[in-house]
Design a protein around this motif. Structure first.
Motif, PDB file in Angstrom:
ATOM      1  N   ARG A 320       0.847  -1.193   0.000  1.00 33.17           N
ATOM      2  CA  ARG A 320       0.000   0.000   0.000  1.00 33.17           C
ATOM      3  C   ARG A 320       0.876   1.234   0.000  1.00 33.17           C
ATOM      4  NH1 ARG A 320      -5.699  -0.321   1.066  1.00 33.17           N
ATOM      5  NH2 ARG A 320      -6.251  -2.505   0.898  1.00 33.17           N
ATOM      6  N   GLY A 321       0.418   2.248  -0.717  1.00 39.62           N
ATOM      7  CA  GLY A 321       1.202   3.483  -0.801  1.00 39.62           C
ATOM      8  C   GLY A 321       0.606   4.575   0.051  1.00 39.62           C
ATOM      9  N   THR A 322       0.860   5.811  -0.340  1.00 35.54           N
ATOM     10  CA  THR A 322       0.360   6.982   0.397  1.00 35.54           C
ATOM     11  C   THR A 322      -1.134   6.875   0.638  1.00 35.54           C
ATOM     12  OG1 THR A 322       1.683   8.012  -1.334  1.00 35.54           O
ATOM     13  CG2 THR A 322       0.900   9.444   0.445  1.00 35.54           C
ATOM     14  N   GLY A 323      -1.560   7.077   1.892  1.00 42.80           N
ATOM     15  CA  GLY A 323      -2.986   7.071   2.208  1.00 42.80           C
ATOM     16  C   GLY A 323      -3.612   5.692   2.053  1.00 42.80           C
ATOM     17  N   GLY A 324      -2.807   4.674   2.072  1.00 47.33           N
ATOM     18  CA  GLY A 324      -3.340   3.318   2.004  1.00 47.33           C
ATOM     19  C   GLY A 324      -3.835   2.915   0.625  1.00 47.33           C
ATOM     20  N   VAL A 325      -3.375   3.613  -0.432  1.00 46.92           N
ATOM     21  CA  VAL A 325      -3.792   3.250  -1.782  1.00 46.92           C
ATOM     22  C   VAL A 325      -3.151   1.923  -2.167  1.00 46.92           C
ATOM     23  CG1 VAL A 325      -3.692   3.917  -4.208  1.00 46.92           C
ATOM     24  CG2 VAL A 325      -4.018   5.653  -2.460  1.00 46.92           C
TER      25      VAL A 325
END
Lengths: 348, 297, 330
Positions: A320-325
């Protein structure tokens, strides 16, 4: 900013656009299909920009046209604000055209040379009977032109009298006329001069803030896509091979194709550019009429291994990346999942 | 947000006229046609004598000062007859071509834009019409409808319809794929609206050229039909009819056939010259090198 | 980068086109020296005169309406004074060209073989058989698999990348001293562009020729150029070694172009765009051609006087009255 909770504005599910190849015989039987878009899925949240990036022939433009039903999908579904776009009849489709608009690649061919700028921008207003009456219409067209940074007096000019950048602004004004929620931008800067490209990118950026727009930004230029998008989907030969937020995609590309694409994008800085290790892909794009079995990319992939020709890889979450994307990749390097190649090709 | 000074206003029509004005032959054609128009409108007043009054004692007189084109076997003044007949010829030409223009362009637009079976059905029908030799078809139609100037116009109109359908459809096929048509669809415009507003104006170039060339053919056809006695009926003068009447006197009175013949040749030539000129002027490749900025520079 | 002797020397090159609205001054006094083995990039937007300035080297410009003036000295010989016959012997033989669009630059009705062998037979006087053998070697050199079969094929049977390789093979056929690549990768996808750039660099190292690389893309230039000329409105605004141009930018136009480029990994930065439009070659502004769009046009001379190219550092020349402050130079 990011795909959080709630219903997405646009959901594309297993979208498929195949074009028949007609044989040469008297009966012109269908001899096969060009699989321009072959099972593409993604979502776009309200207010978000999704970048769809890929090289020519990957099906990104076809995807955009099929979402707006400017081309008929041969399979899958497109849902806009909960409604199934793919099954809509003519009336509902017309209503939908008030909520989705498109900005085209070539500002030279996308404006009718016989119509004045005012007539071009007011066409959507005519069609949907908005702002009727001469004075109201004129005021609205002037407003739209000002919104895209053009002087209202330009309404009496014809496209051939304008520069490429001015034309593209007219194209944007036309898209904005119906106050849409979603704008599909198909290569909106590819035909423009370098110093004009930034003007148009900034304009799109400002309009999004001002009018709360959602964008599907289709382009081959990864640098531009990365600049404007919140999330990026990478397409190769009719499929989405990787989806991630822009920072993560640039920093930790997980698909070998994305890595090659990133390494091929030039950086305007000679020492950095010289120091880079460039992944040069061998060969050309295979024909979409006869894609390789299993993973589409395996014929050019530097890391091809045993399961690639056998199993058609499915998108799987790898982090997961920034902000849980979620960061999703269709590649066996991250675990072999997907449909066996034989089953995947049974319908052809 | 930026904007810059507007470039000077330039109209496309003026561009086309500019190129056309440099084509000397086209200008000759245009001038001849304008003169013919004047003759067609004011033929009766320009004619030195009555075109229909017979004068048997003066029959078959060679060209002279009183009768510059001579007289025919009934003593009628040939110059007067040629002048008055211009109206009939142009009228038949314009009305017949107007008919084929209206029908043919509509068929071409619909067939080209909608494609598929609409296209196949309409264009195969047009091919059937086109398969007959033009003049034979016109004669056949007149055999059914009966002779006369009105029916001649209908017959010629039918014969030249497929050409317009084809020319239009061909251009529509390429315009249909233009982004601006797609853009219009993307905002919800209907098929008829797109055809009228975007497609038709952008296929006008070749249609204008075809109109000018067809006018020449239509006038020739009218002459041929009148020659055969199927078009204009006596005693009204028509160039084709005058040629037919001159047939029996070729050896004794060459002027009876030569002058109406010349009138046909000049008219047809003028339309062809103008048509060729228009074709060149409407072709975007004619644009000067420097105007395709960014392409070469 | 090691560079050798001067192979091509251009002095005060001017190209004018006659138009209905008056003369278009498309190239206005371009000068440079090209050294053996060197890659010189000419960067500019459409209308900057970058392509015309190289077409003019061998007078590949219709005259009239065009007019070429100045000096183009190739190995001691001024090409612009040569008679047409002698000039034809230079084209393709000593100055090779690769164009942007391989689809329109290749003749669709001739086989690849015919197009590659044409120059070999014409310029080098090779027999048909020898030319064919050499063509096979050339296709192999530019990385086209199965060259024997490809020689018999037509351009439409090849992919865009393959066609561009054929163009390069034609450009290299006579082993020219100078290779001009005019937007040679613009029409190609980035991964194919990377292949072609690598190919040209490898061939340059092997054959020791000088390359003039014309492009609008400052990104591509960064990876390949030794030296860069920035052109605008027909004039050279800045000339520098590639590293200096990017690290020590002196002209406001160059700085504007660099600031307007989106760069991977630098998302979120607002792009600084150059306002306005490039100038009309028929109606060039007085003074500095860039001043109507320049954020630093404070000097009264900007609108009246033409700024001369002056040396601001060794090998770094700029045509501007304004001293770009160090922090604005990136």
């Amino acid at each position: 900013m990011t795909a959080g909770g709630g219903e997405p504005l646009l959901a594309v599910e297993d979208l498929q656009v195949w074009f028949p190849i007609k044989g040469n015989g008297v009966l012109r039987r269908t001899a096969g299909h060009v699989r321009a878009v072959d099972g593409v899925s993604f979502t776009i949240a309200r207010g978000e920009t999704l970048g769809l990036v890929g090289e020519s022939g990957c099906g990104k433009t076809t995807t955009g046209l099929a979402i707006l039903r400017l081309l008929e999908p041969t399979g899958g579904r497109v849902r806009f604000d909960g409604d199934d776009v793919t099954g809509m009849g003519r009336r509902r489709l017309r209503a939908l055209r008030r909520r989705m608009a498109m900005v085209f690649q070539d500002p030279y061919s996308s404006l009718d040379p016989r119509l004045s700028v005012g007539a071009i921008v007011s066409e959507p207003l005519d069609v949907h009977r908005l702002h009727t009456g001469r004075a109201a219409r004129k005021a609205r067209v002037g407003e739209l032109l000002e919104l895209v940074g053009l002087r209202p007096e330009l309404r009496d000019r014809y496209p051939h009298e304008l520069s490429g950048g001015q034309r593209q602004r007219v194209g944007v004004a036309r898209a904005l006329a119906v106050e849409p929620d979603l704008i599909v931008c198909d290569e909106p800067i590819a035909a423009l001069d370098v110093s004009i490209q930034a003007q148009v990118l900034n304009l799109l950026d400002d309009l999004q803030d001002e009018l709360d727009l959602t964008y599907l930004f289709i382009a081959h230029d990864l640098a531009a896509v990365q600049h404007v998008s919140d999330r990026i989907a990478v397409m190769y030969l009719g499929r989405v091979v990787e989806v991630a937020d822009r920072a993560r995609l640039a920093a930790e590309p997980a698909h070998p194709y994305t890595r090659a694409l990133l390494s091929a994008v030039p950086i305007p800085d000679p020492p950095r550019e010289r120091a880079r290790r460039r992944i040069i892909l061998e060969g050309d794009l295979p024909s979409p009429a006869d894609p390789p079995s299993g993973c589409n990319f395996r014929t050019r992939c530097p890391e091809v291994f045993e399961p690639c020709p056998r199993v058609d890889p499915a998108l799987q979450e790898v982090g997961r990346g920034t902000g849980g994307v979620p960061h999703e990749v269709a590649c066996h390097l991250h675990g072999v999942t997907g449909t066996p190649a034989e089953a995947g090709r049974a319908y052809s | 947000m930026t904007d810059v000074a507007l470039p000077p206003h330039r109209s496309r029509t003026r561009d086309v006229l500019g190129v056309l004005s440099k084509n000397r032959l086209a200008i000759v054609g245009l001038v001849v046609l304008l003169l013919l128009g004047v003759v067609a409108l004011f033929g009766e007043w320009l004619a030195p004598h009555s075109p229909t009054r017979t004068n048997i004692p003066n029959r078959l007189e060679p060209p002279s000062l009183t009768h510059p084109f001579g007289t025919d076997e009934l003593g009628r003044d040939i110059l007067s007859r040629v002048l008055v007949a211009a109206r009939v010829s142009l009228q038949v030409g314009f009305i017949a071509v107007g008919l084929s223009l209206a029908v043919g362009v509509t068929i071409g637009l619909v067939a080209g834009y909608y494609g598929r079976f609409v296209d196949t059905a309409l264009m195969r029908f047009m091919d059937m019409v086109f398969a007959f030799p033009a003049i034979l078809l016109a004669i056949a139609i007149l055999a059914v409808l009966g002779p006369g100037i009105r029916n001649a116009m209908i017959a010629i109109g039918i014969v030249y319809t497929p050409i317009f359908a084809r020319v239009t459809r061909g251009s529509v096929l390429s315009v249909r794929e233009e982004d601006y048509v797609r853009a219009s669809r993307s905002v919800g415009a209907s098929g008829p609206r797109i055809i009228v507003r975007h497609v038709l104006p952008n296929v006008m170039g070749p249609i204008i050229v075809q109109t000018s060339l067809s006018l020449a053919f239509a006038i020739l056809s009218e002459a041929a039909l009148s020659f055969l006695g199927l078009g204009v009926q006596p005693p009204d003068p028509a160039w084709g009819r005058m040629l037919a009447e001159a047939r029996g006197f070729v050896r004794v009175a060459w002027w009876m056939g030569v002058f109406p013949g010349l009138a046909i040749v000049v008219t047809v030539m003028a339309f062809n010259l103008l048509g060729d000129g228009l074709r060149d002027a409407l072709d975007p490749r004619q644009k000067s090198v420097i105007e395709s900025r960014g392409h070469l520079l | 980068m090691s560079t050798g002797d001067v192979v091509l020397s251009v002095r005060d090159l001017r190209v004018t086109f006659g138009t209905a609205r008056g003369p278009a001054r498309v190239v206005e006094g371009v000068s440079y020296d090209l050294h053996a083995g060197e890659t010189l990039a000419i960067v500019g937007e459409s209308g900057s005169g970058k392509s015309v300035s190289t077409l003019a080297l061998t007078r590949l410009i219709p005259e009239p309406p065009g007019r070429v003036e100045g000096e183009v000295v190739l190995a001691g010989q001024d090409l612009l004074t040569l008679p047409p016959g002698a000039l034809r012997k230079v084209r393709g033989r000593r100055i090779g060209m690769i164009f942007q669009d391989p689809m329109t630059s290749l003749n669709p009705v001739l086989t690849v073989g015919r197009q590659v062998t044409e120059g070999l037979e014409h310029h080098l006087g090779l027999s048909e058989k020898d030319a064919r053998r050499r063509a096979r070697e050339l296709l192999d050199l530019v990385g086209i698999p199965d060259p024997e079969r490809r020689l018999g094929e037509y351009p439409h049977q090849l992919s865009g990348g393959m066609r561009q390789r054929v163009m390069i093979a034609i450009g290299l056929a006579c082993e020219p001293e100078v290779l001009v690549a005019d937007e040679a990768t613009t029409a190609l996808d980035v991964t194919i562009q990377a292949q072609i750039v690598e190919l040209v660099q490898r061939l340059q190292a092997e054959l020791g020729m000088a390359v003039i690389w014309i492009t609008h893309d400052l990104g591509v230039v960064a990876g390949i150029a030794d030296r860069v000329l920035v052109m605008y409105g027909g004039r050279v605004l800045e000339e520098a070694a590639a590293d200096d141009l990017y690290a020590d930018t002196r002209h406001p136009y160059t700085a504007g172009l660099l600031a307007s480029l989106p760069v991977v990994g630098e998302a979120g930065r607002r792009l600084v765009s150059i306002t306005g439009l490039p100038p009309d070659p028929v109606d060039l502004p007085p003074g500095c051609v860039f001043h109507p769009r320049c954020p630093h046009r404070d000097d009264p001379r900007c609108a009246t006087e033409l700024p001369p190219l002056r040396e601001v550092a060794p090998g770094h020349r700029v045509a501007c009255f304004y001293e770009l402050p160090a922090e604005a130079r990136r």
